[in-house]
Design an enzyme around this catalytic site. Structure first.
Site, short mmCIF file in Angstrom:
data_model
loop_
_atom_site.label_atom_id
_atom_site.label_comp_id
_atom_site.label_asym_id
_atom_site.label_seq_id
_atom_site.Cartn_x
_atom_site.Cartn_y
_atom_site.Cartn_z
CG ASP A 95 -3.52 2.72 -2.71
OD1 ASP A 95 -4.60 3.31 -2.55
OD2 ASP A 95 -2.69 2.56 -1.80
CG ASP A 97 -2.47 6.33 1.79
OD1 ASP A 97 -2.81 7.40 2.32
OD2 ASP A 97 -2.49 5.23 2.39
CG ASP A 267 1.69 1.74 -2.05
OD1 ASP A 267 2.70 1.09 -2.41
OD2 ASP A 267 1.17 1.63 -0.93
#
Ligand SMILES: [Zn+2]
Ligand SMILES: [Zn+2]
Length: 360
Positions: A95, A97, A267
């Site tokens: 992920d 972000d 992440d």
């Protein structure tokens, strides 16, 4: 959120799924996955099981939820409590972000919003709302085109690590825009399927450049001064580039710059969580109305155009507060306690975040 706004959002999401349920991507081994969803105005319901894609679509149409999730893991008994599920393995997912990628634009769209009185303002959230003196003022996480371009750059670096360092083929890497502020990268490779949290943490650390040092480039075969791949090659490339410049940097500064230019700020907590549920590809994001969409042409992909899939019927809304934003190349706002008429996709973009209400 007001009842009228909730029913507008539900109606819009339901209509999308009714017309476009072919966009939903179903996982392999569907009956062994854990599913979950968040209803509009409600909280997460987990540990659900669907036997078939048809059953899941029927539930999507019935509930029209704000967000739909599916486990990356497969389980013997996915509906049982976590420690009784019988974990069998999990896809490796990354992920990225936009929030955690540094970008210079953030200061300009840093702002807060009060859910209690629908007022907002620029800058860091105050402890108490200056308008209603309540405690409901919170920082709003906003991602503009520049923030999303930063996230994309880190996705590009991650793909480079996966291909160059981990030997994956491009066909084994599925890239998705998350539907709001970043990218999810799914890896199809049985080598990682059974990896535990510790092993995934090592992969994440490597990609983030934790524990990298300049000596890595010397770890080749004897007499070999250039590393052929991995961080060693990245270090070599960087040093070759700066070799013409006067050496004023300390070795720590050089190392920091190498990491800054090459690491992908994934992440780690997402990659290492082997019991997580992830937003399902092809479903709408509950905070934006944008689609978690498969990215095919990575370089030309523009999330603020391609993931904006809702219709453009006109909706009258009252917007508490919003900075200017751009969707499908149309510019909207800024709004400050104003009534306005917006196309559905832009209305949902604000209302799903709780920044306004349906006004008609
Ligand atoms: Zn307030
Ligand atoms: Zn930005």
């Amino acid at each position: 959120m007001e009842e009228k706004t909730i029913s507008f959002l539900k109606r819009t999401y339901r209509e999308y799924y009714f017309k476009h349920n072919e966009s939903v991507e179903f996982p392999t081994q569907i009956a062994q996955r854990e599913f979950g969803y968040i209803p509009f105005g409600g909280s997460m319901i987990r540990h659900l099981v669907f036997e078939s894609p048809g059953q899941l679509v029927a539930e999507l149409l019935r509930q029209a939820p704000s967000s739909v999730y599916c486990s990356n893991a497969t389980y013997s008994n996915p509906s049982l409590p976590m420690d009784e599920k019988g974990w069998k393995g999990a896809e490796l997912i990354f992920d990225i972000d936009a929030d955690s990628i540094p970008s210079s634009c953030k200061a300009s769209h840093n702002w807060w919003y009060c859910q209690e009185c629908s007022r907002g303002g620029k800058g860091v959230s105050p402890a108490t709302c200056p308008s209603c003196h309540g405690n409901e003022a919170t920082q709003v996480h906003w991602a503009c085109g520049e923030c999303l371009a930063g996230a994309k750059q880190h996705a590009r670096r991650l793909i480079d690590f996966l291909v160059q360092d981990f030997g994956l083929s491009e066909a084994q890497i599925r890239v998705y825009f998350s539907g709001n502020r970043g990218y999810h990268i799914h890896v199809d490779d049985d080598r990682f399927e059974k990896s535990d949290t510790q092993a995934r943490a090592e992969i994440a650390n490597y990609i983030r450049g934790s524990g990298i040092n300049l000596n890595l480039r010397l770890r080749g075969r004897e007499g070999e001064t250039h590393a052929a791949f991995g961080w060693g090659a990245r270090i070599d490339g960087f040093l070759a580039n700066i070799s013409q410049q006067p050496r004023r940097r300390t070795s720590q500064k050089i190392l920091d710059d190498i990491i800054l230019e090459n690491a992908s700020l994934i992440d780690s907590s997402v990659t290492t969580d082997i019991h997580r549920v992830f937003r399902m590809p092809g479903t709408l994001h509950g905070d934006s109305g944008m689609l978690k969409i498969r990215v095919d042409g990575f370089e030309s992909f523009d999330p603020l155009v391609e993931a904006v899939v809702l219709g453009d019927g006109r909706v009258k809304v009252h917007v508490g507060y919003s900075p200017e934003f751009v969707l499908r190349d149309h510019r909207f706002g800024p709004f400050n306690s104003s009534d306005t008429v917006l196309p559905t996709y832009a209305a949902v973009y604000l209302l799903a975040r709780g920044l306004g209400r349906v006004a008609e």
